[in-house]
Design a protein around this motif. Structure first.
Motif, mmCIF file in Angstrom:
data_model
loop_
_atom_site.group_PDB
_atom_site.id
_atom_site.type_symbol
_atom_site.label_atom_id
_atom_site.label_comp_id
_atom_site.label_asym_id
_atom_site.label_seq_id
_atom_site.Cartn_x
_atom_site.Cartn_y
_atom_site.Cartn_z
ATOM 1 N N LEU A 84 -11.085 32.506 6.097
ATOM 2 C CA LEU A 84 -10.010 32.098 6.908
ATOM 3 C C LEU A 84 -10.473 32.530 8.247
ATOM 4 N N GLU A 85 -10.606 33.778 8.539
ATOM 5 C CA GLU A 85 -10.973 34.232 10.012
ATOM 6 C C GLU A 85 -11.985 33.354 10.610
ATOM 7 N N THR A 86 -12.973 33.224 9.915
ATOM 8 C CA THR A 86 -13.986 32.484 10.460
ATOM 9 C C THR A 86 -13.634 30.876 10.983
ATOM 10 N N ALA A 87 -12.987 30.294 10.236
ATOM 11 C CA ALA A 87 -12.498 28.937 10.492
ATOM 12 C C ALA A 87 -11.446 28.994 11.611
ATOM 13 N N VAL A 88 -10.405 30.096 11.859
ATOM 14 C CA VAL A 88 -9.542 30.288 12.699
ATOM 15 C C VAL A 88 -10.069 30.355 13.864
ATOM 16 N N ARG A 89 -11.270 31.219 14.117
ATOM 17 C CA ARG A 89 -12.000 31.623 15.553
ATOM 18 C C ARG A 89 -12.863 30.673 15.935
ATOM 19 N N ALA A 90 -13.262 29.816 14.757
ATOM 20 C CA ALA A 90 -14.173 28.365 15.260
ATOM 21 C C ALA A 90 -13.582 27.559 16.130
ATOM 22 N N GLY A 91 -12.170 27.619 15.894
ATOM 23 C CA GLY A 91 -11.156 26.648 16.548
ATOM 24 C C GLY A 91 -10.641 27.198 17.963
ATOM 25 N N GLY A 92 -11.288 28.439 18.230
ATOM 26 C CA GLY A 92 -10.886 28.888 19.697
ATOM 27 C C GLY A 92 -9.447 29.502 19.532
ATOM 28 N N ARG A 93 -9.190 30.017 18.279
ATOM 29 C CA ARG A 93 -7.797 30.805 18.115
ATOM 30 C C ARG A 93 -8.057 32.268 17.623
ATOM 31 N N ARG A 94 -6.983 33.055 17.947
ATOM 32 C CA ARG A 94 -7.203 34.492 17.638
ATOM 33 C C ARG A 94 -6.416 34.561 16.112
ATOM 34 N N TYR A 95 -6.943 35.520 15.450
ATOM 35 C CA TYR A 95 -6.660 35.847 14.201
ATOM 36 C C TYR A 95 -6.111 37.391 13.859
ATOM 37 N N GLU A 96 -4.845 37.381 13.250
ATOM 38 C CA GLU A 96 -4.373 38.731 12.807
ATOM 39 C C GLU A 96 -4.018 38.775 11.237
ATOM 40 N N LEU A 97 -4.567 39.640 10.752
ATOM 41 C CA LEU A 97 -4.200 39.885 9.054
ATOM 42 C C LEU A 97 -3.207 40.862 8.932
ATOM 43 N N LYS A 98 -2.269 40.921 8.140
ATOM 44 C CA LYS A 98 -1.354 41.920 7.794
ATOM 45 C C LYS A 98 -1.317 41.833 6.212
ATOM 46 N N VAL A 99 -1.634 42.900 5.524
ATOM 47 C CA VAL A 99 -1.347 42.843 3.931
ATOM 48 C C VAL A 99 -0.369 43.840 3.564
ATOM 49 N N VAL A 100 0.641 43.329 2.974
ATOM 50 C CA VAL A 100 1.834 44.407 2.459
ATOM 51 C C VAL A 100 1.955 44.076 0.735
ATOM 52 N N LEU A 101 2.513 45.264 0.217
ATOM 53 C CA LEU A 101 2.995 45.324 -1.022
ATOM 54 C C LEU A 101 4.422 44.941 -1.218
ATOM 55 N N GLY A 102 4.934 44.128 -1.916
ATOM 56 C CA GLY A 102 6.379 43.833 -2.172
ATOM 57 C C GLY A 102 6.656 42.472 -2.699
ATOM 58 N N GLN A 103 7.769 42.223 -2.383
ATOM 59 C CA GLN A 103 8.238 40.903 -2.707
ATOM 60 C C GLN A 103 7.973 39.856 -1.616
ATOM 61 N N PRO A 104 7.183 38.480 -2.108
ATOM 62 C CA PRO A 104 6.889 37.888 -1.090
ATOM 63 C C PRO A 104 7.845 37.224 -0.117
ATOM 64 N N ASP A 105 8.913 36.892 -0.370
ATOM 65 C CA ASP A 105 9.708 36.467 0.382
ATOM 66 C C ASP A 105 10.407 37.354 1.433
ATOM 67 N N ALA A 106 10.644 38.531 0.830
ATOM 68 C CA ALA A 106 11.288 39.788 1.804
ATOM 69 C C ALA A 106 10.181 40.118 2.568
ATOM 70 N N ALA A 107 9.000 40.260 2.368
ATOM 71 C CA ALA A 107 7.655 40.712 3.260
ATOM 72 C C ALA A 107 7.849 39.546 4.277
ATOM 73 N N LEU A 108 7.676 38.305 4.035
ATOM 74 C CA LEU A 108 7.787 37.260 4.971
ATOM 75 C C LEU A 108 8.663 37.340 6.052
ATOM 76 N N LEU A 109 10.064 37.462 5.402
ATOM 77 C CA LEU A 109 11.168 37.541 6.444
ATOM 78 C C LEU A 109 10.959 38.719 7.453
ATOM 79 N N GLU A 110 10.710 39.810 6.754
ATOM 80 C CA GLU A 110 10.338 41.077 7.679
ATOM 81 C C GLU A 110 9.335 40.919 8.712
ATOM 82 N N TYR A 111 8.301 40.168 8.410
ATOM 83 C CA TYR A 111 7.130 39.959 9.295
ATOM 84 C C TYR A 111 7.542 38.978 10.284
ATOM 85 N N ALA A 112 8.233 37.940 9.969
ATOM 86 C CA ALA A 112 8.856 36.899 10.972
ATOM 87 C C ALA A 112 9.615 37.436 11.910
ATOM 88 N N ALA A 113 10.586 38.409 11.564
ATOM 89 C CA ALA A 113 11.579 39.003 12.380
ATOM 90 C C ALA A 113 10.737 39.821 13.389
#
Length: 154
Positions: free
Chosen positions: A81-110
């Motif tokens: 994924l990072e290769t595809a993102v950077r090939a389009g001239g975009r920046r890429y940041e990864l965050k890996v968390v352990l938890g409930q998917p919806d709760a983790a998404l809400l927290e990161y989006a906030a």
């Protein structure tokens, strides 16, 4: 198509999540940042196998094996994924968390305040894989950004 500067993508490499990745790449403007969230469902936390793991050292070795496999799979997914993102001239940041998917998404989006949030639709009945998924009803109305749910590929 709309172009966004800050796109939050929740993806873990399944066919539905890969469909969401393709749309997120189209949505992210050149120079934009794609924030990639990988949620390891918390049921993996206690993954120690069955009763055949009857001593502490065997359980610990098995736990390390499961963790190493999850890490390897996430790293392989990130590299592609990072290769595809950077090939389009975009920046890429990864965050890996352990938890409930919806709760983790809400927290990161906030925390991020993205322009868009992109996820894949739930896996159809009968499709192989674990039944860990975003509960869309938990996201709607709470998420502070537009949510794009990409249909499962046919």
């Amino acid at each position: 198509m709309l172009q966004a500067e800050r796109v939050l993508l929740a993806s873990h490499g399944t066919p539905g999540a890969r469909a969401a990745e393709r749309v997120a790449l189209e949505l992210a403007a050149p120079g934009a940042t794609l924030f990639h969230l990988v949620v390891v469902p918390d049921f993996w936390r206690g993954m120690m196998g069955d009763d055949w793991l009857n001593n502490a050292s065997t359980r610990a070795a098995y736990g390390r094996h499961v963790e190493a496999e999850l890490t390897r799979e996430i790293e392989e997914h990130r590299a592609v994924l990072e290769t595809a993102v950077r090939a389009g001239g975009r920046r890429y940041e990864l965050k890996v968390v352990l938890g409930q998917p919806d709760a983790a998404l809400l927290e990161y989006a906030a925390e991020l305040r993205p322009d868009f949030v992109v996820i894949g639709a739930p896996r159809p009945k009968g499709a192989p894989g674990l039944r860990s998924r975003m509960r869309i009803e938990k996201l709607v109305g709470v998420l502070g950004a537009p949510l794009l749910v990409v249909p499962y590929p046919r």
